[in-house]
Design an enzyme around this catalytic site. Structure first.
Site, short mmCIF file in Angstrom:
data_model
loop_
_atom_site.label_atom_id
_atom_site.label_comp_id
_atom_site.label_asym_id
_atom_site.label_seq_id
_atom_site.Cartn_x
_atom_site.Cartn_y
_atom_site.Cartn_z
N LYS A 1 -6.76 3.53 -3.50
CA LYS A 1 -7.14 3.42 -1.96
C LYS A 1 -7.42 4.72 -1.30
CE LYS A 1 -5.12 1.86 2.50
NZ LYS A 1 -4.02 1.37 3.17
N LYS B 1 -10.13 0.27 -2.38
CA LYS B 1 -10.17 0.19 -0.95
C LYS B 1 -10.30 1.33 -0.26
CE LYS B 1 -6.90 -1.31 2.60
NZ LYS B 1 -5.30 -1.70 2.76
N ASP C 1 0.68 -1.07 0.15
CA ASP C 1 0.18 0.27 0.05
C ASP C 1 0.78 1.19 -0.07
OD1 ASP C 1 -1.73 -1.99 0.48
OD2 ASP C 1 -3.28 -0.85 2.04
#
Lengths: 502, 317, 282
Positions: B217, B253, B154
């Site tokens: 995300k 996400k 991430d």
């Protein structure tokens, strides 16, 4: 039921790998709004002079739930004698009580009514959905809260009318005859009654034949609110009752919302009188999408513009004018979004599109859709499982529509969108205005100056730019051209019920 | 004509800051009011009974169970992993979460704890959460994290570069980090709480997807606001348009601030009615959350038993 | 030897031109004691049709001028009317009025024009407003001219009645087809000569003299007329105009009030309210 042979696939054509194929496997379980809090009488009389009265005709007609075709109750048929009694009661109330009453006192009654609508909102919403077929989500989140807001807004005007129009000494007209349609039964009642009472008039209102129940519920609110007898009177029945009401000689004001055809008849009936008339009639709203628009938001606006309330909306954006450069992309997005619409049981809280209001309306929609197919337009309908009983119509798109097709000209008043194209702003305006109607228009573009340029040129009483189907008690609503005259809502709406000497 | 899916199909032939600016200028805009209205409308969906249970179980399977704190220890991470593998001890009907998400240091601990269970290890990298260091150092960090045994990375974008219009810097950095990830899944954190408008969120989404992000995300969880349903809707619509234009499917996400089962269901409704079945799996949608899991578990128990639950009966990770 | 005076031919006014009736007909305008003052054109349905066409053609352009511009043009009409004050007094007296009354009437007509001229760039501020809706929307209502209005001018006072009904129609940007006072048509025609020299664009005002009775049904039923001011019509004519108006939802104005009303509400009666919504977002 739809002819499934005409149904095309829901999956938009793809040239690439990842596809968005709606809807998903995750089905929402039915989440049915309970109808338990609502009690419906077997039979309703007429609400005249503060009490329930048997119709002189001795006749009743059934009102049904359009999603089940079950009879909900029996409604009185008001004949000429009943209308006469109602007008007389309204006249007496106007002269004896409501006319002489101070604005402040009138205001308090209206505030009280607004509060009672809020308190009983759930009951009214359920009743509205059962009687008319609209999704509970809409009656719960839109119709009834808006109706309460209308009373609240107009209540505040009742003792401030001298500030509304410079140089005008505010005077009521007298007895208002009001005839309302079946698409927003309770909300249209509020649109009619709230400004009439705020300005000091008394009312005889006729609800639509297929949707009388919430109006009759309103009678009980008037009663509980202690509204003086005769200030609001309700006569039920079909077109004949309405015709008798608007042409009654002791009526000072006529307000009608409904079809342009009936509006013309009423205007003709009133020839030779100086009754003040306001008409809120049909439409064939153009929804114009430019290629620089926020497309996904425009899709939302367009979908809401035509499928809100099954398309039973006079200001529906029933003609989509989309710029040629984005036509295919936009139509793909629309189709995908259509596939997510949940059609079915109006009492299910997840239903987006409910039942068509009546068999007659379903027949009219079916006829026009068949004409679209016969005229050569391309039809798209997502796959939907429809209930077996009741009146249903699958959300429908037509592409390849020409300006001359009936589906581009006539008001369908159903969940049917006709899609046309344009190349430049000039052509968009020309096509949008090329209709006898002039109620609403929508414009989607990110360019501010173009919005204002378009707004100036569109012949429409309401122009929604980068939004659609917004309503508010403070915002005047009404048409240009054959969509009628007069405004409802806002400061402007008061004029419809005031004697300004003009 | 069917073309092989390719991110390049939306990109200019020659990638310069000017050409990227012009690409982003063409991705369209977002209307804030309509976005909020649509989210509010979808929030009225009433999800009951079996559909609610299905949603809650799906939410568990989509969860990146996260701990990102300075005081994280191997012990804490092992507890988290145990919770991820078996959310309710002794109840095999409750599935494992998708992943645990930890800081780089703790990747080896997490990897060992989840080995063989199917639960993946995600690690934040690129000088998370601020990302305020040069690209070479970030790439080196990612290479290191990969070597430690993470399954998913991430990363955070360089918001400063994005906001000053240096799209090439943002783009290049994502590309290089994607290269460093090799086959690992790269989730690109936009940190939407630091982007000025939904238009910026949409542009950043497109840039991240075009540059090679496997997921986009919302947030690090260190900035408020973190994930919102509105920003998620904006990103999902960007994902839809990207899929239409390239054929490439990108995952989503939302992370940070999603604490209740009710919230999670609302996100799933938005996902279901925006992207539909093709995205309704952990492969394509994740929740980044720490406290969400227990509320979801409590709600599942409530559905099972018809009784409201006591949080003390659910283990802290 | 006395000089023979040159008489004026009283013609129609359509699209900025002064044609005779296409029908070739005329009728005598008489004073109250029966003296023939002049022969004026007896307009036909075809003249009315052409007048409506001219009005339609002129409408967008007239409405497209700024209020400031329209106001100056209305003021210019007042200036020109003042200049020919005596001519009008003469015509009104010739038709049977007392000189004092005639003078007052012309003065009142001039003052009415000045009054309305000032409204051109203000009425929208009085009739329009921002609406405080319960949501993140900019919402504004503003008046726009309805389009083409038919006006049945009052028989009397022939000049003031005409001006008092015409000015509130055109000030907002409508164009007009006027059926002039049948018994006293001369002031109306002379007034058009003023219009023709006051920068009023051709077609904004079109004047028909002749038989009101004959023209009313054609005006009532004309599909391209958006509204009718019936103030000057007889009860029977009003009914006919209302019936025709019902064919296409014409706006019928002039059922209440009086010939010489002067009100911003009257300007409003000849307009449509347009409401525009726009979201407020980042």
């Amino acid at each position: 039921m739809q002819d499934t042979s005409k149904v095309t696939d829901t999956t938009p054509a793809k040239t690439t790998g990842a596809t968005i194929d709606l809807p998903g496997d995750w089905r929402y379980a039915p989440s049915r709004q309970s109808s338990a809090p609502v009690t419906i009488a077997d039979r309703y009389g007429l609400f005249i002079n503060g009490g329930w009265q048997r119709p002189a005709s001795g006749e009743w007609f059934p009102t049904i739930n359009p999603s089940t075709e079950e009879t909900l109750s029996e409604i009185a048929v008001a004949d000429g004698a009943d209308v006469g009694r109602a007008v007389k009661a309204a006249r007496n109330a106007y002269e004896e009580v409501w006319g002489p009453m101070s604005g402040t006192e009138r205001a308090k009654y209206l505030f009280r009514i607004a509060r009672m609508i809020q308190e009983r909102a759930r009951e009214i919403a359920v009743l509205e959905t059962m009687d008319g077929g609209k999704p509970i989500r809409e009656s719960r989140d839109f119709d009834i809260p808006q109706a309460a807001a209308h009373f609240f807004y107009h209540a505040g005007w009742a003792d401030k009318l001298e500030y509304a129009f410079p140089g005008i000494d505010p005077k009521p007209l007298g007895v208002a005859a009001q005839v309302i349609p079946w698409n927003f039964p309770f909300l249209m009642l509020a649109w009619k009654i709230a400004p009439a009472l705020a300005t000091g008039n008394t009312v005889v209102l006729k609800p639509a034949e297929t949707t009388s129940l919430t109006a009759l519920f309103f009678a009980s609110i008037c009663d509980e609110a202690g509204l003086p007898p005769g200030v609001v009177n309700l006569v039920t029945g079909a077109g004949e009752t309405g015709a008798g009401l608007v042409s009654h000689p002791d009526v000072d004001k006529v307000a009608f919302t409904g079809s342009t055809a009936v509006g013309k008849r009423i205007q003709a009936d009133l020839a030779g009188t100086s009754k003040k008339l306001t008409l809120e009639l049909g439409g064939k709203g153009a929804h114009i999408v430019f290629d620089d628009a926020a497309l996904d938001d425009a899709v939302e606006g367009v979908v809401n513009g035509i499928f809100f309330n099954q398309g039973h909306v006079c200001c529906a954006g029933s003609r989509l004018l989309v710029q040629e450069t984005i036509h295919d992309r936009f139509v793909d997005k629309l189709k995908r979004r259509l596939a997510t619409l949940r059609v079915g049981d109006p009492l299910d809280k997840n239903t987006d599109v409910g039942a068509i209001n009546s068999r007659a309306q379903l027949d009219k929609i079916t006829d026009l859709v068949e004409s679209g197919v016969a005229d050569g337009a391309e039809i798209f309908q997502p796959r939907c499982d429809l209930p077996e009983r009741g009146f249903w119509f699958v959300p429908t798109l037509f592409t390849d529509v020409s300006q001359s097709h009936r589906i581009a000209q006539e008001e369908i008043f159903g969940p049917v969108l006709s899609i046309l194209t344009f190349r430049d702003p000039e052509e968009a305006v020309t096509k949008a205005n090329n209709t006898p109607y002039g109620l609403s228009a929508g414009v989607w573009t990110q360019k501010g100056s173009r919005i204002l340029w378009m707004a100036d040129r569109l012949d429409a009483g309401v122009v929604w730019a980068n939004t659609f189907n917004q309503f508010d008690p403070a915002s005047p609503f009404g048409g240009y051209k054959e969509s009628g005259f007069g405004r409802e809502g806002g400061r402007h709406g008061l004029l419809a019920y005031m004697d300004t000497g003009i | 004509m069917t073309l092989a899916p390719s991110r390049d199909s939306v990109l200019p032939d020659r990638i310069t800051n000017a050409s990227l600016r012009s690409f982003l200028g063409g991705v369209g805009t977002v209307d804030e009011v309509m976005t909020h209205r649509r989210v509010a409308e979808l929030a009225t969906r009433s999800i009951k009974k079996d559909s609610k249970r299905a949603a809650l179980l799906t939410a568990v399977r989509m969860m990146d169970l996260t701990t990102l704190e300075g005081r994280d220890t191997p012990g804490k991470v092992r507890q988290l992993a145990a919770k991820a593998i078996r959310p309710i001890p002794g109840d095999p009907t409750i599935p494992s979460t998708a992943a645990v998400c930890v800081y780089p240091n703790l990747v080896p601990v997490a990897a060992e704890a989840v080995a063989g269970t199917g639960v993946r290890v995600a690690s934040v990298a690129t000088y998370f959460p601020s990302g305020q260091l040069g690209t070479p150092e970030k790439v080196a960090e990612v290479e290191h994290v990969v070597s430690l045994g993470a399954d998913e990375i991430d990363m955070v974008i360089d918001r400063g570069a994005f906001l000053r219009g240096d799209y090439l810097a943002v783009f290049d950095e994502i590309r290089r980090i994607k290269d460093a990830c090799g086959d690992l899944h790269l989730k690109v954190i936009l940190e939407t709480g630091e982007l000025a408008s939904y238009d910026d969120v949409r542009r950043a989404s497109m840039l991240a997807m075009a540059a090679g992000g496997d997921f986009i995300k919302t947030s690090t969880g260190k900035i408020s606001p973190a994930a919102t349903r509105e920003v998620t809707l904006v990103m999902l619509k960007a994902i839809a348009d990207f899929a239409d234009a390239t054929g490439v499917q990108v995952g989503m996400k939302p992370a940070g601030g999603i604490r209740t089962a009710k919230d999670a269901i609302r996100y799933l409704v938005i996902l279901n009615e925006t992207l539909g079945a093709g995205w309704m799996t952990p492969e394509w949608f994740r929740f980044g959350a720490s406290s969400l899991l227990n509320d979801v578990l409590m709600q599942i128990r409530w559905l099972d038993t018809g009784r409201y639950q006591d949080p003390d009966h659910f283990t802290e990770a | 030897m006395n000089r023979l005076d040159v008489r004026k031919t009283y013609k129609l006014y359509i699209g900025g031109k002064f044609p005779r009736s296409e029908s070739g007909r005329s009728y005598p305008a008489k004073s109250t004691d029966g003296e023939v003052l002049a022969r004026v054109s007896l307009a036909s349905r075809k003249d009315l049709r052409m007048a409506v066409e001219a009005a339609r053609q002129a409408q967008a352009g007239w409405a497209g001028l700024t209020g400031y511009n329209r106001g100056q043009i209305l003021y210019r009409i007042a200036e020109m009317l003042e200049d020919r004050h005596d001519t009008f007094v003469g015509q009104i007296v010739a038709a049977g009025a007392k000189p004092r009354a005639a003078t007052d009437e012309v003065s009142a007509a001039i003052d009415a024009l000045v009054w309305y001229a000032g409204w051109a760039d203000k009425f929208a501020q009085v009739h329009g407003n921002l609406n405080p809706v319960a949501g993140p929307y900019f919402n504004i209502s503003a008046p726009e001219p309805t389009g083409v209005f038919g006006i049945v001018a009052p028989d009397a006072p022939a000049l003031l009645g005409l001006v008092a009904r015409l000015a509130p129609v055109i000030v907002s940007g409508n164009t007009a087809v006027v059926l002039a006072s049948e018994p006293s048509p001369m002031p109306a025609i002379t007034f058009t000569e003023i219009l023709a020299t006051s920068d009023v664009p051709p077609g904004v005002v079109n004047m028909l003299t002749g038989s009101t009775e004959e023209l009313v049904p054609w005006l009532a039923d004309h599909g391209d007329v958006d509204g009718i001011d019936v103030m000057g019509a007889s009860p029977q004519q009003r009914k006919r105009l209302q019936e025709g108006g019902a064919l296409d939802i014409k706006r019928i104005v002039g059922l209440r009030g009086s010939v010489v009303d002067r009100s911003p509400q009257l300007i409003g009666a000849f307009t449509e309210t347009k409401t525009v919504w726009h979201p407020k977002g980042r």
